[in-house]
Write a protein that holds these residues in place. Structure first.
Motif, PDB file in Angstrom:
ATOM      1  N   THR A   1       7.717   0.304 -12.329  1.00  0.00           N
ATOM      2  CA  THR A   1       7.173   1.642 -12.076  1.00  0.00           C
ATOM      3  C   THR A   1       7.499   2.143 -10.674  1.00  0.00           C
ATOM      4  O   THR A   1       7.786   3.330 -10.471  1.00  0.00           O
ATOM      5  CB  THR A   1       5.649   1.632 -12.274  1.00  0.00           C
ATOM      6  OG1 THR A   1       5.354   1.109 -13.573  1.00  0.00           O
ATOM      7  CG2 THR A   1       5.072   3.035 -12.146  1.00  0.00           C
ATOM      8  N   PHE A   2       7.461   1.242  -9.696  1.00  0.00           N
ATOM      9  CA  PHE A   2       7.697   1.631  -8.293  1.00  0.00           C
ATOM     10  C   PHE A   2       8.821   0.768  -7.700  1.00  0.00           C
ATOM     11  O   PHE A   2       8.582  -0.049  -6.812  1.00  0.00           O
ATOM     12  CB  PHE A   2       6.422   1.459  -7.466  1.00  0.00           C
ATOM     13  CG  PHE A   2       5.228   2.175  -8.001  1.00  0.00           C
ATOM     14  CD1 PHE A   2       5.078   3.538  -7.796  1.00  0.00           C
ATOM     15  CD2 PHE A   2       4.245   1.486  -8.713  1.00  0.00           C
ATOM     16  CE1 PHE A   2       3.963   4.204  -8.294  1.00  0.00           C
ATOM     17  CE2 PHE A   2       3.135   2.144  -9.208  1.00  0.00           C
ATOM     18  CZ  PHE A   2       2.995   3.510  -9.009  1.00  0.00           C
ATOM     19  N   PRO A   3      10.032   0.890  -8.206  1.00  0.00           N
ATOM     20  CA  PRO A   3      11.119  -0.005  -7.769  1.00  0.00           C
ATOM     21  C   PRO A   3      11.448   0.113  -6.283  1.00  0.00           C
ATOM     22  O   PRO A   3      11.980  -0.837  -5.702  1.00  0.00           O
ATOM     23  CB  PRO A   3      12.300   0.427  -8.644  1.00  0.00           C
ATOM     24  CG  PRO A   3      11.981   1.838  -9.043  1.00  0.00           C
ATOM     25  CD  PRO A   3      10.491   1.900  -9.173  1.00  0.00           C
ATOM     26  N   SER A   4      11.169   1.239  -5.650  1.00  0.00           N
ATOM     27  CA  SER A   4      11.516   1.417  -4.239  1.00  0.00           C
ATOM     28  C   SER A   4      10.371   1.041  -3.298  1.00  0.00           C
ATOM     29  O   SER A   4      10.523   1.080  -2.077  1.00  0.00           O
ATOM     30  CB  SER A   4      11.919   2.869  -3.971  1.00  0.00           C
ATOM     31  OG  SER A   4      10.844   3.757  -4.273  1.00  0.00           O
ATOM     32  N   SER A   5       9.244   0.679  -3.848  1.00  0.00           N
ATOM     33  CA  SER A   5       8.093   0.333  -3.015  1.00  0.00           C
ATOM     34  C   SER A   5       8.253  -1.068  -2.417  1.00  0.00           C
ATOM     35  O   SER A   5       8.815  -1.965  -3.064  1.00  0.00           O
ATOM     36  CB  SER A   5       6.812   0.382  -3.849  1.00  0.00           C
ATOM     37  OG  SER A   5       5.742  -0.224  -3.158  1.00  0.00           O
ATOM     38  N   PRO A   6       7.757  -1.270  -1.202  1.00  0.00           N
ATOM     39  CA  PRO A   6       7.760  -2.633  -0.645  1.00  0.00           C
ATOM     40  C   PRO A   6       7.009  -3.620  -1.533  1.00  0.00           C
ATOM     41  O   PRO A   6       7.355  -4.792  -1.579  1.00  0.00           O
ATOM     42  CB  PRO A   6       7.051  -2.467   0.711  1.00  0.00           C
ATOM     43  CG  PRO A   6       7.225  -1.023   1.064  1.00  0.00           C
ATOM     44  CD  PRO A   6       7.216  -0.291  -0.238  1.00  0.00           C
ATOM     45  N   PHE A   7       6.009  -3.119  -2.253  1.00  0.00           N
ATOM     46  CA  PHE A   7       5.265  -4.004  -3.130  1.00  0.00           C
ATOM     47  C   PHE A   7       6.111  -4.498  -4.299  1.00  0.00           C
ATOM     48  O   PHE A   7       5.819  -5.538  -4.880  1.00  0.00           O
ATOM     49  CB  PHE A   7       4.020  -3.290  -3.665  1.00  0.00           C
ATOM     50  CG  PHE A   7       2.991  -3.016  -2.607  1.00  0.00           C
ATOM     51  CD1 PHE A   7       2.352  -4.053  -1.960  1.00  0.00           C
ATOM     52  CD2 PHE A   7       2.682  -1.717  -2.252  1.00  0.00           C
ATOM     53  CE1 PHE A   7       1.405  -3.801  -0.985  1.00  0.00           C
ATOM     54  CE2 PHE A   7       1.740  -1.460  -1.282  1.00  0.00           C
ATOM     55  CZ  PHE A   7       1.092  -2.506  -0.632  1.00  0.00           C
ATOM     56  N   ALA A   8       7.126  -3.751  -4.627  1.00  0.00           N
ATOM     57  CA  ALA A   8       8.014  -4.184  -5.712  1.00  0.00           C
ATOM     58  C   ALA A   8       8.725  -5.471  -5.317  1.00  0.00           C
ATOM     59  O   ALA A   8       8.882  -6.397  -6.133  1.00  0.00           O
ATOM     60  CB  ALA A   8       9.028  -3.081  -6.030  1.00  0.00           C
ATOM     61  N   ARG A   9       9.162  -5.533  -4.053  1.00  0.00           N
ATOM     62  CA  ARG A   9       9.842  -6.751  -3.589  1.00  0.00           C
ATOM     63  C   ARG A   9       8.863  -7.921  -3.480  1.00  0.00           C
ATOM     64  O   ARG A   9       9.194  -9.060  -3.795  1.00  0.00           O
ATOM     65  CB  ARG A   9      10.535  -6.477  -2.261  1.00  0.00           C
ATOM     66  CG  ARG A   9      11.735  -5.529  -2.421  1.00  0.00           C
ATOM     67  CD  ARG A   9      12.453  -5.296  -1.118  1.00  0.00           C
ATOM     68  NE  ARG A   9      11.722  -4.373  -0.233  1.00  0.00           N
ATOM     69  CZ  ARG A   9      11.803  -3.048  -0.321  1.00  0.00           C
ATOM     70  NH1 ARG A   9      12.548  -2.492  -1.273  1.00  0.00           N
ATOM     71  NH2 ARG A   9      11.146  -2.269   0.514  1.00  0.00           N
ATOM     72  N   LEU A  10       7.655  -7.622  -3.035  1.00  0.00           N
ATOM     73  CA  LEU A  10       6.656  -8.687  -2.979  1.00  0.00           C
ATOM     74  C   LEU A  10       6.294  -9.178  -4.374  1.00  0.00           C
ATOM     75  O   LEU A  10       6.003 -10.362  -4.574  1.00  0.00           O
ATOM     76  CB  LEU A  10       5.394  -8.179  -2.270  1.00  0.00           C
ATOM     77  CG  LEU A  10       5.528  -7.832  -0.786  1.00  0.00           C
ATOM     78  CD1 LEU A  10       4.187  -7.365  -0.238  1.00  0.00           C
ATOM     79  CD2 LEU A  10       6.032  -9.021   0.018  1.00  0.00           C
ATOM     80  N   SER A  11       6.302  -8.265  -5.336  1.00  0.00           N
ATOM     81  CA  SER A  11       5.966  -8.663  -6.702  1.00  0.00           C
ATOM     82  C   SER A  11       7.003  -9.633  -7.262  1.00  0.00           C
ATOM     83  O   SER A  11       6.669 -10.492  -8.086  1.00  0.00           O
ATOM     84  CB  SER A  11       5.843  -7.428  -7.602  1.00  0.00           C
ATOM     85  OG  SER A  11       7.104  -6.800  -7.784  1.00  0.00           O
ATOM     86  N   LEU A  12       8.274  -9.506  -6.807  1.00  0.00           N
ATOM     87  CA  LEU A  12       9.299 -10.444  -7.253  1.00  0.00           C
ATOM     88  C   LEU A  12       9.001 -11.855  -6.748  1.00  0.00           C
ATOM     89  O   LEU A  12       9.202 -12.851  -7.465  1.00  0.00           O
ATOM     90  CB  LEU A  12      10.679  -9.991  -6.769  1.00  0.00           C
ATOM     91  CG  LEU A  12      11.209  -8.682  -7.388  1.00  0.00           C
ATOM     92  CD1 LEU A  12      12.559  -8.322  -6.777  1.00  0.00           C
ATOM     93  CD2 LEU A  12      11.341  -8.823  -8.906  1.00  0.00           C
ATOM     94  N   ILE A  13       8.519 -11.960  -5.506  1.00  0.00           N
ATOM     95  CA  ILE A  13       8.131 -13.276  -4.983  1.00  0.00           C
ATOM     96  C   ILE A  13       6.970 -13.838  -5.799  1.00  0.00           C
ATOM     97  O   ILE A  13       6.948 -15.018  -6.157  1.00  0.00           O
ATOM     98  CB  ILE A  13       7.739 -13.171  -3.498  1.00  0.00           C
ATOM     99  CG1 ILE A  13       8.947 -12.775  -2.654  1.00  0.00           C
ATOM    100  CG2 ILE A  13       7.145 -14.483  -2.996  1.00  0.00           C
ATOM    101  CD1 ILE A  13       8.649 -12.671  -1.179  1.00  0.00           C
ATOM    102  N   ARG A  14       6.011 -12.970  -6.103  1.00  0.00           N
ATOM    103  CA  ARG A  14       4.857 -13.443  -6.868  1.00  0.00           C
ATOM    104  C   ARG A  14       5.256 -13.907  -8.272  1.00  0.00           C
ATOM    105  O   ARG A  14       4.681 -14.871  -8.802  1.00  0.00           O
ATOM    106  CB  ARG A  14       3.818 -12.333  -6.969  1.00  0.00           C
ATOM    107  CG  ARG A  14       2.893 -12.258  -5.787  1.00  0.00           C
ATOM    108  CD  ARG A  14       1.964 -13.467  -5.742  1.00  0.00           C
ATOM    109  NE  ARG A  14       1.012 -13.366  -4.654  1.00  0.00           N
ATOM    110  CZ  ARG A  14       1.049 -14.080  -3.549  1.00  0.00           C
ATOM    111  NH1 ARG A  14       2.018 -14.969  -3.386  1.00  0.00           N
ATOM    112  NH2 ARG A  14       0.121 -13.943  -2.618  1.00  0.00           N
ATOM    113  N   ARG A  15       6.239 -13.261  -8.849  1.00  0.00           N
ATOM    114  CA  ARG A  15       6.668 -13.688 -10.186  1.00  0.00           C
ATOM    115  C   ARG A  15       7.307 -15.071 -10.116  1.00  0.00           C
ATOM    116  O   ARG A  15       7.132 -15.893 -11.036  1.00  0.00           O
ATOM    117  CB  ARG A  15       7.643 -12.671 -10.787  1.00  0.00           C
ATOM    118  CG  ARG A  15       7.046 -11.287 -11.002  1.00  0.00           C
ATOM    119  CD  ARG A  15       7.858 -10.500 -12.015  1.00  0.00           C
ATOM    120  NE  ARG A  15       7.697 -11.063 -13.356  1.00  0.00           N
ATOM    121  CZ  ARG A  15       8.439 -10.720 -14.401  1.00  0.00           C
ATOM    122  NH1 ARG A  15       9.388  -9.796 -14.266  1.00  0.00           N
ATOM    123  NH2 ARG A  15       8.238 -11.268 -15.573  1.00  0.00           N
ATOM    124  N   VAL A  16       8.006 -15.341  -9.027  1.00  0.00           N
ATOM    125  CA  VAL A  16       8.548 -16.695  -8.827  1.00  0.00           C
ATOM    126  C   VAL A  16       7.398 -17.676  -8.611  1.00  0.00           C
ATOM    127  O   VAL A  16       7.433 -18.813  -9.100  1.00  0.00           O
ATOM    128  CB  VAL A  16       9.517 -16.719  -7.630  1.00  0.00           C
ATOM    129  CG1 VAL A  16      10.035 -18.134  -7.398  1.00  0.00           C
ATOM    130  CG2 VAL A  16      10.684 -15.773  -7.869  1.00  0.00           C
TER     131      VAL A  16
END
Length: 758
Positions: A299-314
């Motif tokens: 939903t928010f691919p450009s948000s900084p939280f999007a990158r943090l969410s990738l770490i959380r998925r790992v």
């Protein structure tokens, strides 16, 4: 994050500042404009800081206060603290520590609460104060909160569960639970009935999985107009604030209520989606949180939280493997970390920390620090100063330090600097597991380093390393092996005063009796030497204390000697012979060293006589030469100590030697004859005529070409006669009468023989 109810009962009547160059106490009147009749109170102070300012915050629960330490600031920078609402704040005290350093103590009033946030761009600290009864304004119909707690910026800085906060983190001081519910309502009951604090599973996760610091990432994506259209908008804002305070479980209860009423709100702001996912993640709902992280990224691919969410998925994948005991598959996740888009140093550091834990030889070990490669350690070290989260900085620096503390890594000025920085910055972290581990590594490395350099004779390096020890490693001086190594270095550099306490440590803590003996010897010897230095410096009191220490250590030294095995004594006699002789030459009152040397000489000369060893080679430095000189030295030392019997025992050993054992050494010959005659004279004065006569005649018989030969034979003959040994007396007098070096005593001997033979 600590949750504390601050209650302060003290009152202050002072209304004006008390000025002092070193300590400035600010106690000013109430801030104008505050509504005295308000049912609840709220007050905020914003303190601007320059970009070079350094700050830290701690709380004192016992005193109900907040303590802020600031560096690189001026007194004028603190002007904002001159005005405050004294209904909430009892006092603000500022102590000037010098060098642009200040300690600020904020003392709260009874039932007051506070929120302190450190924010950047512009750099500032925001202090929010509110009383126990503070309640947000509510909609008269829905009874939902209409606004947040003070300025939104004060609570948007994310929390990390540490006692201290740093840049990008906020430290909240709240009561553990709601003591009173004002205007009971269903939602209030919902909150009050839910436990406070972080999610239940955070404490069970591996140490590298922890709440992110979200302050730097809070770019709000939507305006208030769109949000205000939803009747539950104030509720989700309240949930965000609870999340910011670290009350994730209460926030989760509100988020779930919002999700039921108006799920579209989570698509309007990435912060909503991120906080909700984090609450589920912290509560152990991995599958559910993973779906929210995935939705957030889409939903928010450009948000900084999007990158943090990738770490959380790992992280979700890692926790799934760990729960299934599939630790061996953790290294496979490293490629997922490597594929993450690096938006800043915080994300980069987070990824490398996980790589460090997952790439270790035993990935199932998730609770000790990993040993990493030089490259990874170097990359991590570069990120330390730029990460937003204190926890991230702690882990990154801990892993780097773990690498530096390996035995193969050199110990340099950089190592010292990094170690000091780490233990200074993180001395008060709640979880001390890694601190204990690193402290043990530090002690082991420095202990091995100091011992090796001392054994190799690099005494200057040993002293330099020891004197620059990080504060966290100063305790290694209490390790006997380290104290010995450093003490040896100081002693060899003739820094006796510095060596003495280290030898004392070994003497007290060493369990091996032989090593303890060595330490006691040096404790006594160096105390005596240092005492003489103190006397020369006219410090008599200090000298007397050292002399007492020397005598006490010397007594313990002899007791230690008596407890040693014969094999240990033999080794000590060989290895410490030179040190014992040096001690005997000094004008101290040590008794153990001369007694041990006497014992050694008795064994040595007795063994030679028994085995019939040939005389020593004709050299002034030969064995006999050294033995004569040592016996003479022992005689003088025992005489100075008032030990007459030990003196005689030492001088009697000269009868086991003859001038043939030290040929062409006139000095040794003179010492040999002089000491034997002195011994004979002692016996004569005590009427022990037989012993005196035998020593006289032994000396005369073996001292060839000696001008006193006739005299000594004559005196020996007279004493033997008085002892009842007529035949031995005649034999001695005959030898005296035949000596051509001294006609006076030769004629006296002849006259005496004539008398005896009538």
């Amino acid at each position: 994050m600590a949750h504390i109810l601050l209650r302060v009962g003290r009152k202050k009547s002072a209304k004006k500042p008390i000025m002092n160059p070193m300590f400035l106490t600010i106690l000013l009147g109430a801030l104008t404009g505050m509504a005295s009749a308000a049912p609840s109170l709220y007050h905020e102070i914003v303190l601007p800081l320059n970009k070079n300012a350094v700050s830290s915050i701690v709380t004192d629960e016992d005193k109900h206060s907040v303590i802020i330490h600031l560096e690189n600031v001026n007194e004028a920078d603190l002007e904002a603290l001159s005005f405050y609402d004294e209904r909430l704040v009892e006092s603000i005290s500022i102590k000037n520590e010098g060098e642009r350093k200040y300690n600020i103590t904020i003392q709260l009033r009874k039932k007051a609460r506070a929120s302190v946030a450190q924010l950047a761009e512009p750099k500032r600290m925001v202090f929010s104060f509110f009383d126990h009864d503070y309640m947000q304004a509510r909609d008269p119909v829905t009874q939902l909160p209409l606004s947040g707690l003070g300025d939104e910026s004060t609570i948007e800085a994310a929390q990390v569960p540490h006692e201290e906060a740093q840049e990008g983190e906020s430290l909240q001081l709240l009561q553990p639970e709601l003591e009173r519910v004002v205007e009971p309502h269903e939602l209030d009951l919902l909150i009050s009935g839910t436990p406070r604090g972080r999610g239940r599973q955070w404490a069970r996760y591996p140490p590298y999985i922890y709440p992110f610091t979200i302050g730097p990432y809070q770019g709000r994506m939507t305006g208030s107009h769109g949000q205000a259209q939803s009747p539950v908008f104030p509720l989700i804002e309240q949930a965000i604030k609870l999340y910011g305070y670290g009350d994730e479980r209460q926030a989760l209860a509100l988020f779930q209520h919002v999700l039921f009423k108006d799920p579209t709100l989570f698509n309007q702001d990435p912060l909503y989606a991120w906080a909700y996912a984090e609450c589920h993640f912290g509560d152990g709902n991995l599958t559910l949180s993973d779906s929210y992280y995935s939705t957030l990224h889409g939903t928010f691919p450009s948000s900084p939280f999007a990158r943090l969410s990738l770490i959380r998925r790992v992280d979700v994948a890692a926790l799934t493997l760990i729960s299934a005991d599939k630790y061996a598959e953790l290294p496979k996740l490293i490629k997922n970390i490597a594929a993450l888009p690096i938006s800043n140093q915080e994300v980069f550091a987070q990824g490398m920390i996980r790589q460090a834990f997952w790439s270790r030889a035993q990935p199932q070990d998730q609770r000790t620090l990993p040993v990493v490669s030089e490259t990874l350690a170097s990359d991590l070290e570069k990120t330390v100063e730029h990460v937003e989260s204190k926890r991230t900085g702690f882990l990154a620096q801990a892993i780097v330090l773990k690498h530096l503390l390996q035995q193969v890594s050199p110990w340099t000025e950089h190592s010292i600097s990094l170690t000091n920085s780490f233990f200074s910055n993180y001395a008060n972290v709640p979880d001390r597991t890694f601190l204990v581990e690193l402290n043990k590594d530090l002690e082991a490395k420095l202990a091995a380093l100091l011992q090796k350099k001392s054994e190799d004779g690099f005494f200057i390096e040993v002293v330099s390393t020891f004197e620059s020890l990080p504060k966290a490693a100063e305790a290694i001086a209490q390790i006997p092996s380290v104290a010995w190594a450093v003490g040896e270095a100081y002693r060899n550099l003739q820094k006796y005063a510095d060596a003495l306490p280290l030898y004392k440590t070994v003497a007290e803590k060493e369990t091996a009796e032989q090593k303890r003996f060595y330490a006691l010897f040096w404790s006594s010897f160096l105390a005596a030497e240092t005492a003489q230095v103190e006397r020369l410096a006219n410090r008599a009191e200090r000298a007397e204390l050292l002399e007492k220490d020397a005598l006490a250590a010397d007594k313990r030294l002899f007791d230690s000697w008596e407890s040693l095995e014969d094999s240990e004594k033999s080794l000590i006699k060989t290895t410490y012979r030179q040190h014992f002789e040096e001690a005997v030459k000094k004008t101290n009152k040590m008794q153990s060293a001369p007694l041990i040397l006497l014992s050694s000489l008795k064994e040595e000369l007795g063994r030679e006589k028994k085995q019939g060893e040939a005389p020593a080679a004709a050299s002034k430095e030969g064995k006999g030469n050294a033995q004569v000189r040592l016996i003479h030295l022992l005689g003088e030392r025992f005489a100075a100590l008032g030990q007459g019997s030990s003196r005689r025992e030492a001088l009697s050993l000269l009868r086991k030697l003859t001038p043939k054992d030290f040929p062409e050494d006139g000095e040794a010959h003179q010492l040999w004859t002089a000491n034997l005659i002195a011994l004979a004279d002692d016996y004569r004065r005590e009427n022990q005529f037989l012993d005196a006569g035998r020593i006289y005649t032994y000396t005369a018989e073996n001292a060839e070409d000696w001008d006193r030969r006739a005299e000594v034979f004559y005196k020996g003959g007279l004493l033997l006669f008085r002892a009842g040994r007529r035949d031995a007396s005649i034999e001695a007098l005959t030898a005296a009468s035949q000596d051509g070096n001294n006609f006076f005593y030769a004629n006296l001997a002849k006259e005496r023989l004539t008398t005896l033979q009538r």
